[in-house]
Design an enzyme around this catalytic site. Sequence first.
Site, short mmCIF file in Angstrom:
data_model
loop_
_atom_site.label_atom_id
_atom_site.label_comp_id
_atom_site.label_asym_id
_atom_site.label_seq_id
_atom_site.Cartn_x
_atom_site.Cartn_y
_atom_site.Cartn_z
N GLU A 192 47.29 2.01 -18.97
CA GLU A 192 46.88 1.94 -20.09
C GLU A 192 46.95 0.44 -20.73
O GLU A 192 47.44 -0.57 -20.09
CB GLU A 192 47.33 2.94 -21.19
CG GLU A 192 47.29 4.34 -20.54
CD GLU A 192 47.51 5.51 -21.55
OE1 GLU A 192 47.50 5.29 -22.96
OE2 GLU A 192 47.59 6.45 -21.27
N LYS A 194 42.11 -2.52 -21.34
CA LYS A 194 42.36 -2.16 -20.30
C LYS A 194 41.82 -3.40 -18.76
O LYS A 194 42.01 -3.04 -17.55
CB LYS A 194 42.10 -0.74 -19.76
CG LYS A 194 42.71 0.18 -20.73
CD LYS A 194 42.20 1.55 -20.29
CE LYS A 194 42.58 2.50 -21.41
NZ LYS A 194 42.19 3.96 -20.79
N ARG A 213 39.79 15.37 -18.83
CA ARG A 213 41.34 14.71 -19.26
C ARG A 213 41.98 15.97 -19.77
O ARG A 213 41.49 16.87 -20.51
CB ARG A 213 41.03 13.68 -20.23
CG ARG A 213 40.50 12.19 -19.69
CD ARG A 213 40.67 11.29 -20.94
NE ARG A 213 39.88 10.16 -20.45
CZ ARG A 213 40.50 9.09 -19.87
NH1 ARG A 213 41.79 9.03 -19.72
NH2 ARG A 213 39.92 8.11 -19.57
N ASN A 255 44.92 8.35 -21.79
CA ASN A 255 45.24 9.82 -21.97
C ASN A 255 46.65 9.97 -22.66
O ASN A 255 46.95 10.96 -23.54
CB ASN A 255 45.16 10.43 -21.03
CG ASN A 255 44.58 11.88 -21.16
OD1 ASN A 255 43.97 12.15 -22.10
ND2 ASN A 255 45.09 13.13 -20.36
#
Length: 251
Positions: free
Chosen positions: A3, A51, A241, A160
């Site tokens: 992340e 990212k 997810r 996530n």
Amino acid sequence: MPEGDTVFHTAEILRQALAGRSLTRCDIRVPRYATVDLSGQVVDEVLSRGKHLFIRVGPASIHSHLKMDGSWRVTTGRARTDHRVRIILAAGDIQAMGIDLGVLEVLDRAHDGDVVAHLGPDLLGDDWDPQIAAANLLAEPDRPLADALLDQRVLAGIGNVYCNELCFVSGHLPTTPVREISDPHRLVSRARDMLWANRYRWSRCTTGDTRNGRQLWVYGRAGQSCRRCGTPVNYDNSNARVTYWCPACQR
């Protein structure tokens, strides 16, 4: 799971290893860029944007995105490689390898920012602006909170893990419409605080307790007791997810 904090930390490691040094080897194992050789060029800077990661070398910019499984590894001396290695950059006895990178391309340095121009404010960047991030979050009021947090056009850097943890600390279900968030400014500021606290460590912590197995509130804890109220943590893996939540603490 890479992340924004992971990419920020990776950029820092690469910066310490390569910045200011001339490349003595440049081996790019992607067909489109296989003939690119930046040997002899100086690595001027390494930076992250959400990212995304950029290594600026002479007139070029090496752009990578870790996606789900990618990583960069820095070693001293010639390390053994395998089919997962997409790029090798060496500066003397320092070797940096990009492994299983989801995206790897060589861009014109003068225009490398074009590939991230669509991103929202970077949670770990100089452009961070909580007012813009909060406004972006509310732009689609009926959108589920988790979907909005994961949209890099809203704010850049959340994946996530942080998405699930932020939903928990804000007391909302991942499916809650963003119009029901009473203080979006506080939520995006909490997101910034979480990533900022973890930007220089690999073992991510959102609870404030860095002991092994105590670092996260709900992510990866399906069926275990909520740290706050003891209710078993629920999860749903029916979508792309997985989501985790406490049915008592999150309404």
